[in-house]
Design an enzyme around this catalytic site. Structure first.
Site, mmCIF file in Angstrom:
data_model
loop_
_atom_site.group_PDB
_atom_site.id
_atom_site.type_symbol
_atom_site.label_atom_id
_atom_site.label_comp_id
_atom_site.label_asym_id
_atom_site.label_seq_id
_atom_site.Cartn_x
_atom_site.Cartn_y
_atom_site.Cartn_z
ATOM 1 N N GLU A 1 10.259 4.537 7.162
ATOM 2 C CA GLU A 1 9.686 3.103 7.133
ATOM 3 C C GLU A 1 10.019 2.170 8.502
ATOM 4 O O GLU A 1 9.041 1.761 9.019
ATOM 5 C CB GLU A 1 10.475 2.218 5.892
ATOM 6 C CG GLU A 1 9.926 2.769 4.723
ATOM 7 C CD GLU A 1 8.255 2.955 4.649
ATOM 8 O OE1 GLU A 1 7.663 2.346 5.144
ATOM 9 O OE2 GLU A 1 7.762 3.350 3.717
ATOM 10 N N HIS B 1 -0.328 1.341 9.169
ATOM 11 C CA HIS B 1 1.031 1.546 8.860
ATOM 12 C C HIS B 1 0.742 2.780 7.826
ATOM 13 O O HIS B 1 1.444 3.972 8.205
ATOM 14 C CB HIS B 1 1.881 0.496 8.125
ATOM 15 C CG HIS B 1 3.107 0.765 7.402
ATOM 16 N ND1 HIS B 1 4.166 0.440 8.082
ATOM 17 C CD2 HIS B 1 3.412 1.435 6.180
ATOM 18 C CE1 HIS B 1 5.099 0.834 7.424
ATOM 19 N NE2 HIS B 1 4.530 1.205 6.448
ATOM 20 N N GLU B 2 0.061 2.849 6.918
ATOM 21 C CA GLU B 2 -0.188 3.748 6.078
ATOM 22 C C GLU B 2 -0.651 5.087 6.732
ATOM 23 O O GLU B 2 -0.413 6.260 6.389
ATOM 24 C CB GLU B 2 -1.020 3.470 4.944
ATOM 25 C CG GLU B 2 -0.679 2.367 3.881
ATOM 26 C CD GLU B 2 0.856 2.165 3.716
ATOM 27 O OE1 GLU B 2 1.288 3.305 3.435
ATOM 28 O OE2 GLU B 2 1.635 1.178 3.617
ATOM 29 N N ALA C 1 0.912 -1.137 -0.050
ATOM 30 C CA ALA C 1 -0.107 -0.106 -0.057
ATOM 31 C C ALA C 1 0.850 1.331 -0.061
ATOM 32 O O ALA C 1 2.107 1.188 0.063
ATOM 33 C CB ALA C 1 -0.843 0.161 1.159
ATOM 34 N N MET C 2 0.166 2.391 -0.333
ATOM 35 C CA MET C 2 1.148 3.626 -0.289
ATOM 36 C C MET C 2 0.351 4.686 0.366
ATOM 37 O O MET C 2 -0.661 4.884 0.247
ATOM 38 C CB MET C 2 1.132 3.917 -1.916
ATOM 39 C CG MET C 2 1.993 5.269 -1.905
ATOM 40 S SD MET C 2 3.558 5.028 -1.316
ATOM 41 C CE MET C 2 4.037 6.595 -1.146
ATOM 42 N N GLU C 3 1.187 5.527 1.012
ATOM 43 C CA GLU C 3 0.816 6.449 2.136
ATOM 44 C C GLU C 3 0.362 8.068 1.406
ATOM 45 O O GLU C 3 0.396 8.929 2.290
ATOM 46 C CB GLU C 3 1.612 6.669 3.141
ATOM 47 C CG GLU C 3 2.944 7.348 3.016
ATOM 48 C CD GLU C 3 4.196 6.336 2.434
ATOM 49 O OE1 GLU C 3 3.682 5.433 2.108
ATOM 50 O OE2 GLU C 3 5.363 6.614 2.540
ATOM 51 N N ASN C 4 -0.032 7.905 0.234
ATOM 52 C CA ASN C 4 -0.241 9.521 -0.334
ATOM 53 C C ASN C 4 -1.106 10.116 0.456
ATOM 54 O O ASN C 4 -1.906 9.838 1.081
ATOM 55 C CB ASN C 4 -0.992 9.095 -1.824
ATOM 56 C CG ASN C 4 -0.484 8.012 -2.437
ATOM 57 O OD1 ASN C 4 0.808 8.116 -2.918
ATOM 58 N ND2 ASN C 4 -1.152 6.872 -2.832
ATOM 59 N N HIS D 1 1.886 6.771 8.625
ATOM 60 C CA HIS D 1 2.881 7.741 7.711
ATOM 61 C C HIS D 1 2.290 9.241 7.778
ATOM 62 O O HIS D 1 3.206 10.030 7.152
ATOM 63 C CB HIS D 1 3.132 6.970 6.434
ATOM 64 C CG HIS D 1 3.966 6.167 6.219
ATOM 65 N ND1 HIS D 1 5.233 6.165 6.605
ATOM 66 C CD2 HIS D 1 3.769 4.830 5.388
ATOM 67 C CE1 HIS D 1 5.924 5.064 5.964
ATOM 68 N NE2 HIS D 1 5.058 4.401 5.487
HETATM 69 N N1 TRP Z 1 5.838 3.758 1.093
HETATM 70 C C1 TRP Z 1 5.170 2.373 0.837
HETATM 71 C C2 TRP Z 1 4.807 1.708 2.507
HETATM 72 O O1 TRP Z 1 5.678 1.493 2.946
HETATM 73 C C3 TRP Z 1 5.604 1.425 0.353
HETATM 74 C C4 TRP Z 1 6.207 1.594 -1.217
HETATM 75 C C5 TRP Z 1 7.302 2.039 -1.500
HETATM 76 C C6 TRP Z 1 5.300 1.300 -2.266
HETATM 77 N N2 TRP Z 1 7.428 1.963 -3.014
HETATM 78 C C7 TRP Z 1 6.138 1.460 -3.482
HETATM 79 C C8 TRP Z 1 4.307 0.901 -2.725
HETATM 80 C C9 TRP Z 1 5.965 1.258 -4.642
HETATM 81 C C10 TRP Z 1 3.815 0.655 -3.911
HETATM 82 C C11 TRP Z 1 4.701 0.782 -4.969
HETATM 83 O O2 TRP Z 1 3.866 1.864 2.848
HETATM 84 ZN ZN ZN Z 2 5.780 2.501 4.659
#
Ligand code: TRP
Ligand code: ZN
Length: 877
Positions: free
Chosen positions: A327, A304-305, A269-272, A308
């Site tokens: 992280e 986690h997200e 997943a991604m914390e945008n 962030h």
């Molecule tokens: N920052 C994200 C997390 O740890 C993970 C992440 C980094 C990510 N690079 C990515 C997710 C590329 C998808 C694709 O929560």
């Molecule tokens: Zn992360």
């Protein structure tokens, strides 16, 4: 001849950006064929930069087509800019200006899943670490923080949902009859936190009132067929928000928090900012389709997200060498959250098992690197277990060294001091030091020194003086580029268990207590304990207080004592594991030498008393009964023989099962439940225990068990029990395994995430035609080479399938290498991660090692992405 090899980037070369971008205004005209991206960047020279006349160099991928570029609305003719492979260079700029770029991209052809791409029916983005440059030209580095406004234009009938970071500020219709929406995010952020989603999505809504009384709208979006599967994620989100307020004093800062599930995603997943995007495997959960582990994963990743938002977004990283700043800290935060929500001992055991198998293996392999690496070729390769899990252990050690209160003061100071900044691991350490007065200078070597330290411990009891001395030596093996190692500072939480089973109160440095925290900071150090009333066994590294390997010579009786009497649950589990490891090592040697396996197991004795004790926590019993995994045993081996490991585990399992059959059956019956499924710690423990003992029972000669397995598989109302039974059937010689597997597919063919589990299990099924079956699976309608989850499931199954993957004719390795070569052309991040099993070739026994190496060399001869090139070349170096 291949082209010039990609170069490494070094931390020591860091320089501040010559330009800053105060405001970023983006317009996306989304379209199925060509998407037009227009950017207006409000730029100025960075006063902190020493390069007063530096040219403006913007990052941009080869998939970005430049249509027009202007400075302050003056269109630059081609003579006034230069386009390199991955850069747009403008030599002459004013000190303060607006740069306008119009670029064209084709999201529908973006198979890398970085930048803007399509997943099923929607548009979505993934910008970390360097994906934004695949959208438009930009200063794509985390220390350039900007306030983003995003306008999305699309056909309202096809894309009724259009999302970006921040708050929605405008909406309307364009002259061509398309709809537009404008989003504004007031918090400055690096481009890697940018996000956009457009599609025909459903949502569930909720609200959260923050500690200062602000109302936050919470929205979770999925495609319509999945909208019934996100209630647990919403619940996890609200608990995360509350926990971060209570434990860290951190409040959410925007009016809205949105989460979207997508099917095609390279990671979890991604914390945008304000718009988290999830791999659907980490967001969707229902009792019928998701196992207990799956529920725990959703809860942890949602947390986690969300966490962030402070550790990563409000305070971000100066450069990618500092990745663990966000992280490692955020993993520590999500681990503590999960620990508070569930069983702390179970959580710690799971995290430590993972660290000791996977991170320790990474630290002992060709890609070993410090938590703050000194260089890299491709940053995507450094989203590693070392950065994440070992990074979290470093933060945990700081927590142990400072204590709860001082740690909280340190984190408060860190967030306050660096809010809105892009900072380094040193800044984090400094805040912790300043708030606590604790000197972390030597401790900070954990960030720069790679490799897993090995502690060798000896102890001696002096009966006449009622004292005990503990001598601890530390040694960290060499890693690539780091031949010599320094002494590390680490906390060793410990106690002494008397031979009568009582925990002793002893004096250490004038303090009388049952538990002490020793500060190890030299290569060799002696610790004295006084008032030791009887001979005792040390219980060291409680809760795994430092990420190290511990060598202490304890015999079976001493380990059994810790197993039954230690007050630290984690260390009781450790004792059982060590006992099992000792016995399995003997068996593995016998298997390697072609001898008949034979051992008088002390484990049986320990397990017998544990199985009989009805007062024990079922979670603890389940953990203790679980034998060390094949991959953990591989990590411990000098020369890995996967078949010998599998044979030894099978033998020991059968021994235990046959000797304790009656107890196992009773335990199975006792832990059956008729209550409605709940994903809580108490129920999970019972299911776990029940399924562990069923696994043992399945390898006995009891004819009754086959029916029990089939019945559990066919009649359970939850995926945990259903899938556990199915796995047991497939991995034992159950006569109905194939039928059950086929039935499972028929039942769940419409649930993509369940089908992934089926793919994995099918690929792991042993048999002389296993590889042929796997190749057939790739033609199955359920498989899709474009979907990372499907690829990982299939290959996860393959690599567990020991006789197939490690076949002496090399066909398993060749199959994987072929797939890496093929996938590298479409998705380098995914391909690179698939190299891991082959990259460990040096630790394999000779004949397998040679076969793996040959495949790596075959891959190396191809025209490779930076991602795969880095892993392969470091593996063969
Ligand atoms: N920052 C994200 C997390 O740890 C993970 C992440 C980094 C990510 N690079 C990515 C997710 C590329 C998808 C694709 O929560
Ligand atoms: Zn992360």
């Amino acid at each position: 001849m291949k082209e010039a090899q990609p170069a490494a980037i070094h931390l020591k070369d860091y320089q501040v950006p010559p330009f800053l971008i105060d405001k970023t205004e983006l317009t996306f005209d989304l379209d199925e064929s060509v998407t037009i991206v227009t950017s207006r960047l409000h730029m100025r020279r960075n006063p902190a930069s020493k390069k007063a006349n530096a040219p403006l160099v913007l990052d941009g991928g080869e998939d970005v087509r430049l249509v027009a570029v202007a400075i302050d609305d003056y269109q630059l003719p081609p003579a006034e800019y230069r386009l390199d492979d991955n850069q747009l260079i403008i030599t002459a700029t004013p000190d303060l200006f607006v740069l306008t770029c119009e670029t064209l991209i084709e999201p529908q052809n973006n198979t890398r899943l970085e930048g803007l791409y399509r997943s099923s029916s929607m548009f979505c983005t993934q910008c970390e670490a360097e994906g934004f440059r695949h959208i438009t030209y930009y200063l794509d580095r985390p220390d350039v923080m900007s306030v983003f406004t995003t306008k999305i234009i699309a056909d309202a009938n096809v894309y009724p949902t259009m999302l970006a970071n921040g708050n929605q500020v405008d909406e309307g219709e364009t002259e061509e009859g398309k709809r537009f929406l404008v989003w504004h995010d007031p918090f400055p952020k690096p481009a890697y936190l940018f996000a956009l989603v457009a599609g025909n999505l459903n949502k569930i809504e909720d609200t959260f009132t923050t500690m200062s009384g602000k109302n936050v709208a919470l929205e979770i979006f999925t495609e319509s067929h999945n909208i019934d599967k996100v209630d647990y994620a919403m619940d996890s989100l609200k608990r995360s928000m509350k926990w971060d307020e209570e434990v860290y004093g951190r409040e959410y800062d925007l009016d809205i928090f949105m989460v979207v599930a997508v099917d095609d995603f390279n990671m979890g997943a991604m914390e945008n900012k304000g718009l988290n995007i999830f791999n659907s495997s980490c967001l969707l959960a229902t009792p019928e389709t998701t196992t207990d582990d799956g529920f725990l994963r959703v809860e942890a990743v949602v947390a986690h997200e969300y966490f962030h938002n402070w550790s990563g977004n409000r305070v971000t990283c100066r450069d990618w060498f500092q990745l663990s700043l966000k992280e490692g800290f955020t993993v520590f935060r999500d681990q503590m959250f999960s620990s508070d929500m569930n069983s702390p001992t179970v959580k710690r055991v799971e995290d430590v098992s993972f660290l000791r198998t996977a991170q320790f293996a990474e630290d002992a392999g060709p890609m070993a690197h410090p938590v703050r690496p000194a260089s890299f070729i491709e940053i995507s390769n450094f989203y590693t277990l070392t950065i994440y899990e070992k990074g979290a252990e470093i933060v945990r050690m700081i927590h142990t060294l400072l204590g709860e209160d001082a740690f909280r003061k340190g984190s408060d100071l860190y967030f306050e001091r660096h809010d809105g900044q892009a900072v380094t691991c040193d800044d984090f350490i400094r805040a912790m030091e300043d708030a606590s007065g604790v000197d972390l200078k030597q401790f900070s070597r954990w960030y720069s020194q790679a490799g897993t330290p090995v502690l060798s411990v000896a102890f001696e009891y002096n009966e006449a003086e009622t004292s005990l001395t503990l001598t601890v030596k530390q040694m960290t093996p060499a890693t690539p580029g780091q031949p010599t190692k320094l002494a590390l500072h680490m906390p060793i939480r410990m106690g002494l268990i008397g031979k009568d089973g009582q925990e002793l109160t002893t004096q250490h440095q004038g303090v009388a207590a049952k538990e002490h925290v020793l500060h190890l900071n030299q290569l060799s150090q002696t610790f004295e304990f006084k008032g030791v009333s009887q001979a005792a066994v040390p219980s060291l590294l409680r809760g795994f207080s430092a990420p190290v390997k511990l060598n202490i010579d304890l015999d079976a009786q001493e380990l059994l004592l810790l197993l039954s009497s230690d007050t630290d649950g984690f260390n009781r589990w450790c004792a059982a594991q060590q006992l099992a490891v000792n016995e399995l090592s003997v068996l593995i040697e016998q298997a390697k030498n072609g001898e008949t396996l034979n051992i008088e197991s002390h484990l049986v004795e320990g397990f017998a008393s544990i199985l009989k004790d009805e007062n024990l926590d079922p979670a603890m019993v389940a953990l203790i009964l679980t034998l060390p995994s094949a991959s953990y045993l591989a990590e411990l081996a000098d020369s890995i023989d996967p078949k010998a490991i599998a044979k030894a585990r099978k033998f020991l399992k059968e021994q235990i099962a046959n000797q304790l059959k009656a107890e196992l059956v009773t335990c199975y019956e006792r832990n059956k439940m008729s209550d409605a499924y709940l994903p809580n710690a108490e129920q999970m423990a019972k299911r776990q225990l029940k399924n562990v003992v069923l696994g043992y029972w399945s390898v006995t000669h009891d004819t009754a068990v086959a029916k029990v397995i089939s019945e559990q598989c066919l009649t359970s109302d939850n995926m945990t029990d259903e899938f556990a039974a199915l796995s047991i059937a497939v991995n034992s010689e159950h006569s109905e395994a194939d039928k059950l597997l086929a039935g499972f597919y028929d039942k769940w063919s419409n649930e993509s995430l369940v089908v992934n589990k089926w793919l994995m299990l099918s690929a792991s099924q042993e048999g002389s035609d296993a590889l042929a079956k796997i190749k057939t699976l790739m033609e199955h309608p359920a498989f899709d080479l474009k979907n990372p989850n499907k690829v990982r499931s299939l290959l996860g199954g393959l690599t567990q399938n020991v006789p197939c993957f490690h076949h002496q004719d090399g066909s398993g390795y060749a199959f994987l290498a072929d797939l890496i070569i093929e996938l590298d052309k479409r998705n380098p991040q995914l391909a690179s991660r698939l190299c891991t099993p082959l990259s460990r070739w040096r630790k394999m026994e000779a004949s397998l090692s040679a076969l793996m190496k040959a495949e790596l060399e075959r891959v190396q001869a191809q025209d490779l992405s930076k991602d795969v090139y880095e892993v392969i070349s470091k593996s063969l170096a």
